[in-house]
Design a protein around this motif. Structure first.
Motif, PDB file in Angstrom:
ATOM      1  N   SER A 187       0.831  -1.206   0.000  1.00 21.19           N
ATOM      2  CA  SER A 187       0.000   0.000   0.000  1.00 21.19           C
ATOM      3  C   SER A 187       0.868   1.258   0.000  1.00 21.19           C
ATOM      4  N   PHE A 188       0.242   2.382  -0.326  1.00 22.44           N
ATOM      5  CA  PHE A 188       0.968   3.656  -0.309  1.00 22.44           C
ATOM      6  C   PHE A 188       1.436   4.009   1.088  1.00 22.44           C
ATOM      7  N   ASP A 189       0.583   3.809   2.098  1.00 23.18           N
ATOM      8  CA  ASP A 189       0.996   4.186   3.458  1.00 23.18           C
ATOM      9  C   ASP A 189       2.168   3.337   3.937  1.00 23.18           C
ATOM     10  N   ALA A 190       2.234   2.065   3.498  1.00 19.94           N
ATOM     11  CA  ALA A 190       3.386   1.229   3.842  1.00 19.94           C
ATOM     12  C   ALA A 190       4.664   1.792   3.229  1.00 19.94           C
ATOM     13  N   LYS A 191       4.575   2.187   1.981  1.00 19.35           N
ATOM     14  CA  LYS A 191       5.749   2.737   1.297  1.00 19.35           C
ATOM     15  C   LYS A 191       6.133   4.097   1.868  1.00 19.35           C
ATOM     16  N   HIS A 192       5.128   4.897   2.220  1.00 25.65           N
ATOM     17  CA  HIS A 192       5.387   6.237   2.750  1.00 25.65           C
ATOM     18  C   HIS A 192       6.111   6.174   4.098  1.00 25.65           C
ATOM     19  N   TYR A 193       5.653   5.313   4.995  1.00 27.30           N
ATOM     20  CA  TYR A 193       6.226   5.258   6.341  1.00 27.30           C
ATOM     21  C   TYR A 193       7.422   4.317   6.449  1.00 27.30           C
ATOM     22  N   GLY A 194       7.574   3.393   5.492  1.00 28.57           N
ATOM     23  CA  GLY A 194       8.740   2.511   5.505  1.00 28.57           C
ATOM     24  C   GLY A 194       8.887   1.770   6.821  1.00 28.57           C
ATOM     25  N   LYS A 195      10.063   1.883   7.436  1.00 24.20           N
ATOM     26  CA  LYS A 195      10.339   1.125   8.654  1.00 24.20           C
ATOM     27  C   LYS A 195       9.471   1.562   9.832  1.00 24.20           C
ATOM     28  N   PHE A 196       8.777   2.680   9.721  1.00 30.92           N
ATOM     29  CA  PHE A 196       7.890   3.150  10.782  1.00 30.92           C
ATOM     30  C   PHE A 196       6.434   2.728  10.563  1.00 30.92           C
ATOM     31  N   TRP A 197       6.162   2.008   9.476  1.00 31.12           N
ATOM     32  CA  TRP A 197       4.772   1.601   9.189  1.00 31.12           C
ATOM     33  C   TRP A 197       4.262   0.689  10.301  1.00 31.12           C
ATOM     34  N   ALA A 198       3.224   1.123  10.970  1.00 31.20           N
ATOM     35  CA  ALA A 198       2.758   0.432  12.171  1.00 31.20           C
ATOM     36  C   ALA A 198       2.264  -0.975  11.893  1.00 31.20           C
ATOM     37  N   ALA A 199       1.784  -1.237  10.688  1.00 29.40           N
ATOM     38  CA  ALA A 199       1.229  -2.560  10.377  1.00 29.40           C
ATOM     39  C   ALA A 199       2.303  -3.622  10.170  1.00 29.40           C
ATOM     40  N   TYR A 200       3.587  -3.238  10.146  1.00 30.10           N
ATOM     41  CA  TYR A 200       4.622  -4.273  10.198  1.00 30.10           C
ATOM     42  C   TYR A 200       4.615  -4.941  11.571  1.00 30.10           C
ATOM     43  N   ASP A 201       4.404  -4.171  12.613  1.00 27.79           N
ATOM     44  CA  ASP A 201       4.120  -4.650  13.969  1.00 27.79           C
ATOM     45  C   ASP A 201       4.951  -5.875  14.352  1.00 27.79           C
ATOM     46  N   VAL A 202       6.262  -5.760  14.150  1.00 26.98           N
ATOM     47  CA  VAL A 202       7.159  -6.859  14.512  1.00 26.98           C
ATOM     48  C   VAL A 202       7.298  -6.933  16.020  1.00 26.98           C
ATOM     49  N   PRO A 203       7.525  -8.123  16.595  1.00 25.12           N
ATOM     50  CA  PRO A 203       7.603  -9.415  15.913  1.00 25.12           C
ATOM     51  C   PRO A 203       6.295 -10.201  15.936  1.00 25.12           C
ATOM     52  N   ILE A 204       5.182  -9.571  16.393  1.00 26.28           N
ATOM     53  CA  ILE A 204       3.934 -10.342  16.495  1.00 26.28           C
ATOM     54  C   ILE A 204       3.274 -10.544  15.131  1.00 26.28           C
ATOM     55  N   HIS A 205       3.698  -9.777  14.128  1.00 26.76           N
ATOM     56  CA  HIS A 205       3.317 -10.079  12.748  1.00 26.76           C
ATOM     57  C   HIS A 205       4.455 -10.880  12.118  1.00 26.76           C
ATOM     58  N   PHE A 206       4.231 -12.166  11.984  1.00 23.06           N
ATOM     59  CA  PHE A 206       5.241 -13.055  11.407  1.00 23.06           C
ATOM     60  C   PHE A 206       5.331 -12.905   9.891  1.00 23.06           C
ATOM     61  N   TRP A 207       4.174 -12.618   9.266  1.00 20.94           N
ATOM     62  CA  TRP A 207       4.046 -12.647   7.806  1.00 20.94           C
ATOM     63  C   TRP A 207       3.424 -11.340   7.326  1.00 20.94           C
ATOM     64  N   HIS A 208       3.821 -10.928   6.125  1.00 24.29           N
ATOM     65  CA  HIS A 208       3.331  -9.680   5.550  1.00 24.29           C
ATOM     66  C   HIS A 208       2.915  -9.991   4.109  1.00 24.29           C
ATOM     67  N   PHE A 209       1.606  -9.964   3.872  1.00 20.20           N
ATOM     68  CA  PHE A 209       1.042 -10.567   2.669  1.00 20.20           C
ATOM     69  C   PHE A 209       0.785  -9.560   1.549  1.00 20.20           C
ATOM     70  N   SER A 210       0.833 -10.084   0.334  1.00 18.33           N
ATOM     71  CA  SER A 210       0.307  -9.415  -0.851  1.00 18.33           C
ATOM     72  C   SER A 210      -0.905 -10.208  -1.335  1.00 18.33           C
ATOM     73  N   LYS A 211      -1.595  -9.673  -2.317  1.00 22.48           N
ATOM     74  CA  LYS A 211      -2.732 -10.409  -2.897  1.00 22.48           C
ATOM     75  C   LYS A 211      -2.263 -11.718  -3.527  1.00 22.48           C
ATOM     76  N   LYS A 212      -1.129 -11.660  -4.207  1.00 25.58           N
ATOM     77  CA  LYS A 212      -0.588 -12.868  -4.837  1.00 25.58           C
ATOM     78  C   LYS A 212      -0.280 -13.928  -3.784  1.00 25.58           C
ATOM     79  N   ALA A 213       0.282 -13.515  -2.646  1.00 28.33           N
ATOM     80  CA  ALA A 213       0.635 -14.465  -1.589  1.00 28.33           C
ATOM     81  C   ALA A 213      -0.594 -15.189  -1.061  1.00 28.33           C
TER      82      ALA A 213
END
Length: 282
Positions: A187-213
């Motif tokens: 998403s744009f917000d993921a790209k905009h915030y980069g390493k600060f994007w809250a939805a990466y939410d490491v380490p409780i988010h093990f996986w980060h999906f795309s539509k293809k995934a």
């Protein structure tokens, strides 16, 4: 996934609890990111001990939390409409990661037979007070038990992804519907915030999906992706937290405009901050 010769796609800090550093590696076969290192099961619980994790409480202490619950009430109606659209006759529904039980409470009131799974004792106790019934694990449930299974922002938390998807296939009736909502790192917000994007939410988010995934992972279990729906509120919520992680405070005005820009760009790219995936048996 072999990461021995890979450079990390991104290095991200746990801003909520431990301040530890984790790497995200890109799996080119599945078009997804994988968090490394992944905490052991006996250590995992401590990473959920954050005030930012408001889905495990019903608190309304701040303007942010109050706004969250207003949006949640709208989202609950949309979720109920979705399951009623996908399954014309009401039957049994399983919500994995049921939190404080609001979705199941709404579904139960609407005539669904409800079951929840929730690892957090605090969240579960709140849900039980709302009349929600729980089982401890999916392994306690019989084959083909449910007309609808939902995982609202839960699949990214599951340590054993392959096992979880096999369990979803096992529990879903042949004519049933699986609904999975997860963040979208494209998403744009993921790209905009980069390493600060809250939805990466490491380490409780093990996986980060795309539509293809999502499509490829469930195709392994002979399940078909029927439709992809946007979660437009998520860009605003995630942007607020991302502002906090990046600048030390929630900049409501800036976060609003980043969230709005993300949704406007997604109108053409179809890459929203989060997606709802509707899957069926083939």
């Amino acid at each position: 996934m072999d990461i021995s010769n890979q450079q990390p796609f991104l290095t991200v800090q746990d801003h909520s609890v431990s301040q530890e550093i984790f790497n995200l590696y890109y799996d080119s076969n599945l078009d997804m990111l994988v968090t490394q290192p992944q905490p052991s099961l006996d250590q995992l619980g401590k990473y959920y001990e954050s005030d930012d994790y408001i889905s495990h409480t019903d608190s309304k202490r701040s303007l942010f939390e109050k706004a969250y619950h207003v949006v949640k009430s709208i989202a609950l109606k949309n979720k109920l409409n979705l399951i009623n659209l996908e399954q014309s006759s009401k039957g049994a529904i399983l919500d994995i990661g049921a939190g404080t039980g609001d979705f199941l409470a709404v579904a139960k009131q609407n005539g669904w037979t409800t079951t929840g799974i929730e690892p957090s004792p605090k969240a579960k106790s709140i849900a039980i007070s709302k009349g929600i019934s729980f089982v401890e694990n999916t392994t306690d449930l019989a084959n083909y038990s449910f007309d609808v299974i939902t995982m609202w922002h839960v699949l990214e938390h599951v340590p054993d992804l392959d096992f979880q998807i096999k369990e979803l296939k096992r529990l879903l009736k042949p004519s049933g519907t699986l609904i999975v909502a997860v963040p979208n790192f494209k998403s744009f917000d993921a790209k905009h915030y980069g390493k600060f994007w809250a939805a990466y939410d490491v380490p409780i988010h093990f996986w980060h999906f795309s539509k293809k995934a999502i499509e490829l992972l469930f195709a392994k279990e002979n399940m078909k992706l029927k439709k992809v729906l946007p979660m437009k509120f998520d860009s605003f919520y995630v942007s607020l937290l991302s502002e906090k992680y990046k600048n030390g405070k929630m900049n409501f005005i800036k976060a609003f405009f980043i969230g709005l820009k993300s949704n406007l760009k997604a109108a053409s790219t179809k890459e929203y901050s989060s997606h709802i995936y509707v899957l069926k048996n083939k």
